[in-house]
Design a protein around this motif. Structure first.
Motif, mmCIF file in Angstrom:
data_model
loop_
_atom_site.group_PDB
_atom_site.id
_atom_site.type_symbol
_atom_site.label_atom_id
_atom_site.label_comp_id
_atom_site.label_asym_id
_atom_site.label_seq_id
_atom_site.Cartn_x
_atom_site.Cartn_y
_atom_site.Cartn_z
ATOM 1 N N THR A 1 0.840 -1.199 0.000
ATOM 2 C CA THR A 1 0.000 0.000 0.000
ATOM 3 C C THR A 1 0.875 1.249 0.000
ATOM 4 N N ASP A 2 1.873 1.263 0.882
ATOM 5 C CA ASP A 2 2.764 2.428 0.958
ATOM 6 C C ASP A 2 3.538 2.600 -0.352
ATOM 7 N N ILE A 3 3.995 1.505 -0.938
ATOM 8 C CA ILE A 3 4.742 1.596 -2.208
ATOM 9 C C ILE A 3 3.844 2.168 -3.309
ATOM 10 N N ARG A 4 2.588 1.714 -3.361
ATOM 11 C CA ARG A 4 1.663 2.230 -4.388
ATOM 12 C C ARG A 4 1.429 3.727 -4.197
ATOM 13 N N GLU A 5 1.283 4.140 -2.929
ATOM 14 C CA GLU A 5 1.061 5.574 -2.654
ATOM 15 C C GLU A 5 2.282 6.405 -3.021
ATOM 16 N N ARG A 6 3.448 5.861 -2.731
ATOM 17 C CA ARG A 6 4.682 6.574 -3.085
ATOM 18 C C ARG A 6 4.769 6.767 -4.601
ATOM 19 N N LEU A 7 4.449 5.723 -5.347
ATOM 20 C CA LEU A 7 4.510 5.815 -6.813
ATOM 21 C C LEU A 7 3.522 6.846 -7.341
ATOM 22 N N LYS A 8 2.347 6.874 -6.733
ATOM 23 C CA LYS A 8 1.308 7.814 -7.147
ATOM 24 C C LYS A 8 1.767 9.253 -6.912
ATOM 25 N N ASP A 9 2.455 9.457 -5.779
ATOM 26 C CA ASP A 9 2.903 10.804 -5.393
ATOM 27 C C ASP A 9 4.267 11.163 -5.959
ATOM 28 N N GLY A 10 4.923 10.226 -6.628
ATOM 29 C CA GLY A 10 6.261 10.491 -7.144
ATOM 30 C C GLY A 10 7.341 10.486 -6.075
ATOM 31 N N ARG A 11 7.073 9.810 -4.942
ATOM 32 C CA ARG A 11 8.108 9.691 -3.892
ATOM 33 C C ARG A 11 8.939 8.431 -4.144
ATOM 34 N N PRO A 12 10.165 8.346 -3.582
ATOM 35 C CA PRO A 12 11.051 7.218 -3.911
ATOM 36 C C PRO A 12 10.581 5.870 -3.362
ATOM 37 N N ILE A 13 10.857 4.814 -4.148
ATOM 38 C CA ILE A 13 10.561 3.442 -3.704
ATOM 39 C C ILE A 13 11.826 2.585 -3.704
ATOM 40 N N ARG A 14 12.919 3.180 -4.149
ATOM 41 C CA ARG A 14 14.167 2.439 -4.228
ATOM 42 C C ARG A 14 14.569 1.911 -2.853
ATOM 43 N N TYR A 15 15.110 0.688 -2.811
ATOM 44 C CA TYR A 15 15.548 -0.020 -1.597
ATOM 45 C C TYR A 15 14.394 -0.587 -0.777
ATOM 46 N N LEU A 16 13.158 -0.416 -1.243
ATOM 47 C CA LEU A 16 12.016 -1.040 -0.555
ATOM 48 C C LEU A 16 11.659 -2.368 -1.229
ATOM 49 N N LEU A 17 12.064 -2.514 -2.485
ATOM 50 C CA LEU A 17 11.792 -3.729 -3.263
ATOM 51 C C LEU A 17 12.900 -3.912 -4.288
ATOM 52 N N PRO A 18 13.045 -5.124 -4.855
ATOM 53 C CA PRO A 18 14.177 -5.361 -5.757
ATOM 54 C C PRO A 18 14.148 -4.461 -6.994
ATOM 55 N N ASP A 19 15.346 -4.093 -7.462
ATOM 56 C CA ASP A 19 15.465 -3.244 -8.650
ATOM 57 C C ASP A 19 14.749 -3.841 -9.861
ATOM 58 N N MET A 20 14.825 -5.164 -9.996
ATOM 59 C CA MET A 20 14.168 -5.815 -11.142
ATOM 60 C C MET A 20 12.670 -5.534 -11.138
ATOM 61 N N LEU B 1 8.683 0.089 -16.603
ATOM 62 C CA LEU B 1 8.521 -0.332 -17.999
ATOM 63 C C LEU B 1 7.042 -0.434 -18.375
ATOM 64 N N VAL B 2 6.275 -1.083 -17.529
ATOM 65 C CA VAL B 2 4.854 -1.309 -17.832
ATOM 66 C C VAL B 2 4.023 -0.067 -17.503
ATOM 67 N N GLY B 3 4.558 0.756 -16.606
ATOM 68 C CA GLY B 3 3.818 1.951 -16.193
ATOM 69 C C GLY B 3 2.746 1.646 -15.154
ATOM 70 N N LEU B 4 3.066 0.747 -14.230
ATOM 71 C CA LEU B 4 2.098 0.388 -13.190
ATOM 72 C C LEU B 4 2.030 1.467 -12.103
ATOM 73 N N TYR B 5 0.888 1.529 -11.441
ATOM 74 C CA TYR B 5 0.662 2.374 -10.252
ATOM 75 C C TYR B 5 0.749 3.878 -10.525
ATOM 76 N N ARG B 6 0.618 4.255 -11.787
ATOM 77 C CA ARG B 6 0.550 5.700 -12.035
ATOM 78 C C ARG B 6 -0.908 6.091 -11.886
ATOM 79 N N GLU B 7 -1.141 7.344 -11.684
ATOM 80 C CA GLU B 7 -2.542 7.796 -11.570
ATOM 81 C C GLU B 7 -3.290 7.585 -12.880
#
Ligand code: ATP
Ligand code: MG
Length: 200
Positions: free
Chosen positions: A168-187, A194-200
């Protein structure tokens, strides 16, 4: 005798909280492997918008490939209708036999809701549970005994290095343009971009 961990989840997206929990369970319960089972249609998330099962499955595969004792099962994404743990655990029982140790891994939040799952009595007969600590959710043995009664012996506790990470927090961060790096694998991050997931 085989000892198999089952890590169920929506994995929307999969993150280091899931991976660390699975690895710790593997080590502490001497498992042969941990099978990640992305949900097709999570019964408790009905009506909520979730990412397509294909993308969630792909992200789970990408996150786990580098670990030789992690596997991903498509059993729930291939099945239509709500994904009930009971159906999945029955299928794993049929596959690995009655002597195998089956350990269903959940976080502290999920174990407290487990009795609301479909056929939870049968589920407690068919497998054991590993309840992992999770920041923000209390996990007390008294409470587990109160809830599960004589079945409490089927619930094992697992102390996981605290990672206050949630999808949930990762999705909100992506929506707001906040960083998600180091919370989940780079891949997985690359796939999301690439797919453009979790954008508004
Ligand atoms: P959401 O916020 O969308 O519900 P989530 O981060 O809770 O996502 P799920 O896919 O719902 O992830 O969780 C799958 C399983 O992993 C659950 O049993 C959950 O309790 C556990 N889990 C998720 N995040 C953590 C974490 N940070 N630490 C320990 N367990 C976790
Ligand atoms: Mg959750």
């Amino acid at each position: 005798m085989k000892r198999i961990g089952l890590m169920g989840g929506t994995f929307d997206p999969v993150h280091y909280g899931h991976l660390v929990t699975a690895e710790q369970a593997y080590y502490q319960f001497d498992l042969d492997k941990v099978v990640f089972v992305p949900s097709g249609q999570p019964p408790h998330k009905m009506g909520k918008q979730i990412t397509s099962r294909e993308h969630r499955y792909m992200m789970t595969v990408l996150a786990t490939t580098s670990n030789p004792h992690f596997e991903v099962s498509s059993i729930e994404v291939d099945r239509s209708g709500p994904s009930y743990a009971i159906d999945t655990v029955r299928a794993f029982r049929d596959r690995y036999g009655y002597d195998a140790g089956l350990y269903f891994i959940t976080g502290a939040d999920a174990i407290l809701e487990m009795l609301e799952w479909k056929d939870s009595d049968a589920l407690l007969e068919l497998c054991e549970f590993i309840a992992a600590t999770r920041p923000g959710y209390a996990l007390h043995s008294d409470r587990i005994e109160q809830i599960f009664g004589h079945r409490a012996n089927k619930i094992h506790f697992l102390e996981v290095p605290a990672l206050a990470i949630s999808s949930t927090d990762i999705r909100e961060r992506l929506k707001d343009g906040r960083p998600i790096r180091y919370l989940l694998p780079d891949m997985v991050i690359n796939y999301i971009e690439l797919v453009g997931l979790y954008r508004e």
